[in-house]
Scaffold this motif. Structure first.
Motif, PDB file in Angstrom:
ATOM      1  N   GLY A 115      -4.438  -3.382   5.404  1.00  0.00           N
ATOM      2  CA  GLY A 115      -5.571  -3.280   4.499  1.00  0.00           C
ATOM      3  C   GLY A 115      -5.428  -4.806   3.858  1.00  0.00           C
ATOM      4  N   ALA A 116      -6.639  -5.105   3.213  1.00  0.00           N
ATOM      5  CA  ALA A 116      -6.739  -6.310   2.333  1.00  0.00           C
ATOM      6  C   ALA A 116      -5.630  -6.473   1.220  1.00  0.00           C
ATOM      7  CB  ALA A 116      -8.104  -6.473   1.948  1.00  0.00           C
ATOM      8  N   TYR A 117      -5.291  -5.051   0.563  1.00  0.00           N
ATOM      9  CA  TYR A 117      -4.275  -5.274  -0.622  1.00  0.00           C
ATOM     10  C   TYR A 117      -2.994  -4.892  -0.140  1.00  0.00           C
ATOM     11  CZ  TYR A 117      -9.072  -5.223  -2.342  1.00  0.00           C
ATOM     12  OH  TYR A 117     -10.423  -5.652  -2.464  1.00  0.00           O
ATOM     13  N   ASP A 118      -2.638  -4.607   1.093  1.00  0.00           N
ATOM     14  CA  ASP A 118      -1.272  -3.875   1.398  1.00  0.00           C
ATOM     15  C   ASP A 118      -0.228  -4.802   0.838  1.00  0.00           C
ATOM     16  OD1 ASP A 118      -2.946  -2.004   2.411  1.00  0.00           O
ATOM     17  OD2 ASP A 118      -2.302  -2.238   4.583  1.00  0.00           O
ATOM     18  N   SER A 119      -0.243  -6.392   0.951  1.00  0.00           N
ATOM     19  CA  SER A 119       0.935  -7.010   0.792  1.00  0.00           C
ATOM     20  C   SER A 119       1.201  -7.075  -0.764  1.00  0.00           C
ATOM     21  CB  SER A 119       0.662  -8.510   1.126  1.00  0.00           C
ATOM     22  OG  SER A 119      -0.404  -8.819   0.345  1.00  0.00           O
ATOM     23  N   ALA A 120       0.182  -6.398  -1.356  1.00  0.00           N
ATOM     24  CA  ALA A 120       0.787  -6.397  -2.961  1.00  0.00           C
ATOM     25  C   ALA A 120       1.021  -5.065  -3.202  1.00  0.00           C
ATOM     26  CB  ALA A 120      -0.703  -6.833  -3.861  1.00  0.00           C
ATOM     27  N   LEU A 121       1.255  -4.193  -2.184  1.00  0.00           N
ATOM     28  CA  LEU A 121       1.644  -2.852  -2.667  1.00  0.00           C
ATOM     29  C   LEU A 121       3.141  -2.458  -2.162  1.00  0.00           C
ATOM     30  CD1 LEU A 121      -1.829  -1.146  -2.288  1.00  0.00           C
ATOM     31  CD2 LEU A 121      -0.572  -1.584  -4.507  1.00  0.00           C
ATOM     32  N   ALA A 122       3.940  -3.189  -1.820  1.00  0.00           N
ATOM     33  CA  ALA A 122       5.184  -2.999  -1.141  1.00  0.00           C
ATOM     34  C   ALA A 122       5.820  -2.295  -2.021  1.00  0.00           C
ATOM     35  CB  ALA A 122       5.827  -4.165  -0.814  1.00  0.00           C
ATOM     36  N   PHE A 123       6.700  -1.194  -1.714  1.00  0.00           N
ATOM     37  CA  PHE A 123       7.525  -0.377  -2.438  1.00  0.00           C
ATOM     38  C   PHE A 123       8.957  -0.882  -2.575  1.00  0.00           C
ATOM     39  CE2 PHE A 123      10.736   3.234  -2.442  1.00  0.00           C
ATOM     40  CZ  PHE A 123      10.474   3.665  -3.724  1.00  0.00           C
ATOM     41  N   ASP A 124       9.437  -1.195  -3.862  1.00  0.00           N
ATOM     42  CA  ASP A 124      10.809  -1.697  -4.085  1.00  0.00           C
ATOM     43  C   ASP A 124      11.851  -0.632  -4.064  1.00  0.00           C
ATOM     44  OD1 ASP A 124      13.241  -3.154  -4.714  1.00  0.00           O
ATOM     45  OD2 ASP A 124      12.195  -4.176  -6.389  1.00  0.00           O
ATOM     46  N   LYS A 125      12.512  -0.439  -3.084  1.00  0.00           N
ATOM     47  CA  LYS A 125      13.587   0.821  -3.051  1.00  0.00           C
ATOM     48  C   LYS A 125      14.657   0.616  -3.722  1.00  0.00           C
ATOM     49  CE  LYS A 125      15.544   3.214   0.835  1.00  0.00           C
ATOM     50  NZ  LYS A 125      15.945   3.418   2.122  1.00  0.00           N
ATOM     51  N   SER A 126      15.083  -0.433  -4.299  1.00  0.00           N
ATOM     52  CA  SER A 126      16.255  -0.738  -5.008  1.00  0.00           C
ATOM     53  C   SER A 126      15.755  -0.811  -6.604  1.00  0.00           C
ATOM     54  CB  SER A 126      16.749  -2.346  -4.894  1.00  0.00           C
ATOM     55  OG  SER A 126      15.811  -3.348  -5.150  1.00  0.00           O
ATOM     56  N   ASN A 127      14.563  -0.569  -6.952  1.00  0.00           N
ATOM     57  CA  ASN A 127      14.189  -0.560  -8.361  1.00  0.00           C
ATOM     58  C   ASN A 127      14.280   0.806  -8.807  1.00  0.00           C
ATOM     59  OD1 ASN A 127      13.389  -1.401 -10.966  1.00  0.00           O
ATOM     60  ND2 ASN A 127      11.065  -1.863 -10.198  1.00  0.00           N
ATOM     61  N   TYR A 128      15.166   1.369  -9.220  1.00  0.00           N
ATOM     62  CA  TYR A 128      15.435   2.721  -9.800  1.00  0.00           C
ATOM     63  C   TYR A 128      16.379   2.954 -10.797  1.00  0.00           C
ATOM     64  CZ  TYR A 128      19.319   3.596  -6.599  1.00  0.00           C
ATOM     65  OH  TYR A 128      20.390   3.488  -5.942  1.00  0.00           O
ATOM     66  N   ALA A 184     -12.381  -0.982  -4.338  1.00  0.00           N
ATOM     67  CA  ALA A 184     -12.894  -1.711  -6.004  1.00  0.00           C
ATOM     68  C   ALA A 184     -11.537  -1.573  -6.752  1.00  0.00           C
ATOM     69  CB  ALA A 184     -13.517  -0.890  -6.455  1.00  0.00           C
ATOM     70  N   ILE A 185     -10.619  -0.822  -6.465  1.00  0.00           N
ATOM     71  CA  ILE A 185      -9.326  -0.699  -7.159  1.00  0.00           C
ATOM     72  C   ILE A 185      -8.083  -1.067  -6.489  1.00  0.00           C
ATOM     73  CG2 ILE A 185      -9.944   1.146  -8.843  1.00  0.00           C
ATOM     74  CD1 ILE A 185      -8.325   3.058  -7.008  1.00  0.00           C
ATOM     75  N   GLY A 186      -8.483  -1.651  -5.232  1.00  0.00           N
ATOM     76  CA  GLY A 186      -7.435  -2.417  -4.810  1.00  0.00           C
ATOM     77  C   GLY A 186      -6.121  -1.335  -3.836  1.00  0.00           C
ATOM     78  N   ALA A 187      -6.761  -0.158  -3.230  1.00  0.00           N
ATOM     79  CA  ALA A 187      -5.938   0.768  -2.606  1.00  0.00           C
ATOM     80  C   ALA A 187      -5.457   0.184  -1.400  1.00  0.00           C
ATOM     81  CB  ALA A 187      -6.785   1.907  -2.563  1.00  0.00           C
ATOM     82  N   ALA A 188      -4.333   1.090  -1.042  1.00  0.00           N
ATOM     83  CA  ALA A 188      -3.738   0.592   0.274  1.00  0.00           C
ATOM     84  C   ALA A 188      -4.545   0.830   1.406  1.00  0.00           C
ATOM     85  CB  ALA A 188      -2.362   1.105   0.552  1.00  0.00           C
ATOM     86  N   GLY A 189      -4.651   0.102   2.364  1.00  0.00           N
ATOM     87  CA  GLY A 189      -5.094   0.333   3.941  1.00  0.00           C
ATOM     88  C   GLY A 189      -6.906   0.249   3.998  1.00  0.00           C
ATOM     89  N   VAL A 190      -7.441  -0.337   3.096  1.00  0.00           N
ATOM     90  CA  VAL A 190      -8.780  -0.772   3.188  1.00  0.00           C
ATOM     91  C   VAL A 190      -9.203  -1.892   2.915  1.00  0.00           C
ATOM     92  CG1 VAL A 190      -9.596   1.507   1.800  1.00  0.00           C
ATOM     93  CG2 VAL A 190      -9.248  -0.497   0.436  1.00  0.00           C
ATOM     94  N   THR A 191     -10.216  -2.248   3.707  1.00  0.00           N
ATOM     95  CA  THR A 191     -10.722  -3.625   3.708  1.00  0.00           C
ATOM     96  C   THR A 191     -11.357  -4.025   2.432  1.00  0.00           C
ATOM     97  OG1 THR A 191     -12.879  -2.871   4.660  1.00  0.00           O
ATOM     98  CG2 THR A 191     -11.092  -3.691   6.259  1.00  0.00           C
ATOM     99  N   SER A 192     -11.631  -5.368   2.296  1.00  0.00           N
ATOM    100  CA  SER A 192     -11.954  -5.490   0.813  1.00  0.00           C
ATOM    101  C   SER A 192     -13.377  -5.394   0.614  1.00  0.00           C
ATOM    102  CB  SER A 192     -11.780  -7.308   0.555  1.00  0.00           C
ATOM    103  OG  SER A 192     -12.723  -7.919   1.561  1.00  0.00           O
TER     104      SER A 192
END
Length: 556
Positions: A35-48, A236-244
């Motif tokens: 999706g258009a916003y997927d690169s900005a929504l990567a999960f950080d597995k170490s950040n806990y 509109a809110i930059g959700a994962a998996g959607v085109t812009s």
């Protein structure tokens, strides 16, 4: 990637609602891989942060992934917000209404199989600021706490924040208008799907839990899986998996199971059901809660056509309309009592005094049983007086005004209801039903015939009004049978609950029963329960465990 519903087939069933007579499309596979916003929504597995809680006396380490923002374009919020409990100041104005706290038992931190318990906390469909149900040093009893029970079972527990009615954006607009809560929850689900391979837990095994407005939110999440109706809002809110442009999607947002309590839903018709329920046997008049007799009569009359238009069937296969509804509710109350008796519960004999601790309502109450007769030797109900039963319900808590949900702008009600969930982001509220729109008598609010010169029929037909679409996008009855419905449902509505009428949850259950994609429907009126949830933790958790086993056996 196949985009069929989690565990469901692709067969469609006939519509169960007059509002869903036209087909509602679901998300289809696209040639894009991201999706258009997927690169900005990567999960950080170490950040806990590792915290420790005690569950049933056992120390349990838990990984806390704190306030994970699940959208790339969150709506900035005002620092001061108003809610059911008054005014509050929030600290996370950047993404506090579009984040989730993720709690992972250390025992399943490396597991991709653990179920995800997805808790929405929208009381009254209000906005739900980020909360943490798990804190370092917390103590849980798994027989009474759904949080403790979920962690003990080895589920990933998630507190999900969403926008909702009353939420004010930093620019002063009202950013929580329908369908914001649904869109945000879907965005959170998409975040989990996007990061499924790196996150603990199985994003194909999401169980959504919610009460009241959260029960309504859970229900529409479960009913509208993968519908394309939401894609533009998600973009509109930059959700994962959607085109812009919100035209297509590469991800699903259906879920496996719904665990909903006293769902406040079908808001566009809830006023009709409420007035029918509490006037069909003159309950309002009997208990002296009859502030708007003309409105009550009008709304009650319209329920008849609405109910007939749903085309639903009772469990015995007869038509569920206004002539059979009372008998259907009576049968459910009897089933509730007999289920309670079979489980070892006791109900005082006719004429004896009920005394119970309504802990969820913070009140101890007692009353004389003058409406249900029990044969304790057979644990069966031999008689139930519906007129006296509804009077009992109406004396447990004062009935809502008329109309019950769309009240703002009617001076006769002197209350508000859910009206501020609707309208444009520039409007504090908007009436969203025919009766309230046409009878709005507050001059200068810009709503209703008085200010606009349009009747509801005329206004709702305008292409510029968002109301018709808003009503549909939060109503599960518009999507059941027309989208990727969740295959497993556990729905409870208390027998002492006057906050929403019994026909609302009964209609939901019968629509689900008619949907071929629903594998298991566990619906019941919960004996002697008020407007509350998670009062049956062992039973609900046993159902969830059974559901997960069934889903695994089916390869879901």
């Amino acid at each position: 990637m196949a985009l069929a519903a989690c565990g469901s087939d692709n067969n469609s069933s006939s519509s169960t609602s007059s509002t869903s007579s036209s087909s509602t499309s679901t998300t289809t596979t696209t040639t894009a891989t991201t999706g258009a916003y997927d690169s900005a929504l990567a999960f950080d597995k170490s950040n806990y942060t590792t915290i420790n809680v005690t569950i049933d006396g056992v120390k349990t380490p838990v990984r806390w992934y704190k306030e994970v923002c699940y959208v790339a374009k969150p709506i900035a919020a005002a620092a001061t917000q108003s809610g059911l409990m008054g005014t509050t100041t929030i600290s996370n104005t950047a993404c506090g209404y579009q984040s989730m706290n993720i709690f992972v038992p250390e025992s399943v931190a490396s597991s991709q199989d653990a179920a995800i318990y997805f808790a929405v906390n929208n009381a009254g469909w209000m906005s739900s600021y980020i909360t943490a149900s798990v804190a370092d040093g917390g103590t849980f009893n798994s027989s009474t706490s759904n949080v403790g029970a979920a962690l003990k079972a080895g589920y990933v527990y998630i507190d999900v924040a969403t926008r909702g009615r009353g939420m004010t954006a930093a620019d002063g607009t009202y950013a929580g208008k329908a369908p914001a809560a649904v869109v945000d929850a879907k965005a959170a689900i998409r975040y989990l799907r996007l990061n499924d391979s790196v996150m603990p837990g199985n994003a194909n095994h999401i169980v959504v839990n919610g009460t009241s407005g959260g029960g309504g939110l859970s229900s529409i999440i479960g009913a509208s899986g993968n519908s394309t109706d939401y894609l533009s809002y998600l973009a509109a809110i930059g959700a994962a998996g959607v085109t812009s442009d919100g035209a297509t999607s590469t991800l699903r947002d259906d879920v496996l199971a719904i665990n909903a309590y006293c769902p406040i839903t079908d808001l566009g018709n809830a006023d009709l059901a409420y007035e029918w329920m509490y006037n069909i046997l003159s309950t309002r008049s009997t208990v002296g809660s009859y502030p708007n007799p003309t409105g009550s009569s009008s709304l009650m009359a319209k329920f008849v056509a609405y109910q007939a238009g749903l085309g639903l069937k009772t469990s015995s296969g007869t038509t569920l309309d206004a002539t059979t509804m009372l008998a259907a509710i009576k049968a459910e109350v009897i089933r509730s009592a007999e289920t309670y008796l079979a489980a070892g519960g006791t109900i005082p004999n006719y004429g004896e005094t009920f005394t119970f601790d309504a802990s969820s309502a913070s009140v101890v109450s007692s009353y004389v049983n003058d409406w249900i007769t029990i044969d304790n030797s057979t644990k069966k109900v031999t008689a139930l007086d519906m007129e006296k039963y509804l009077k009992f319900v109406a004396t447990q808590k004062v009935l809502k005004n008329t109309p019950a949900f769309d009240q703002t702008g009617l001076t006769i009600t002197a209350s508000s209801g859910e009206s501020n969930m609707f309208g444009t982001t520039a409007q504090v509220y908007s009436n969203f039903t025919e009766y309230s729109w046409d009878n709005n008598d507050v001059a200068g609010d810009g709503i209703g015939y008085l200010d606009t010169g349009y009747s509801w029929t005329q206004y709702s037909a305008l292409s510029t009004t968002p109301l018709v679409k808003q009503i549909k996008l939060i109503n599960p009855m518009a999507y059941i049978g027309n989208a990727s419905t969740a295959p497993y449902w556990y729905v409870r509505h208390g027998t002492r609950d006057r906050d929403t009428a019994f026909p609302v949850s009964l209609n939901l259950s019968r629509a689900l029963a008619a949907d071929s994609k629903v594998s298991d429907l566990n619906y019941r009126l919960a004996w002697n329960q008020p407007h509350a949830g998670n009062y049956d933790v062992p039973e609900a958790m046993a159902w969830i465990a059974k559901t997960l086993n069934a889903a695994t056996a089916k390869g879901l």
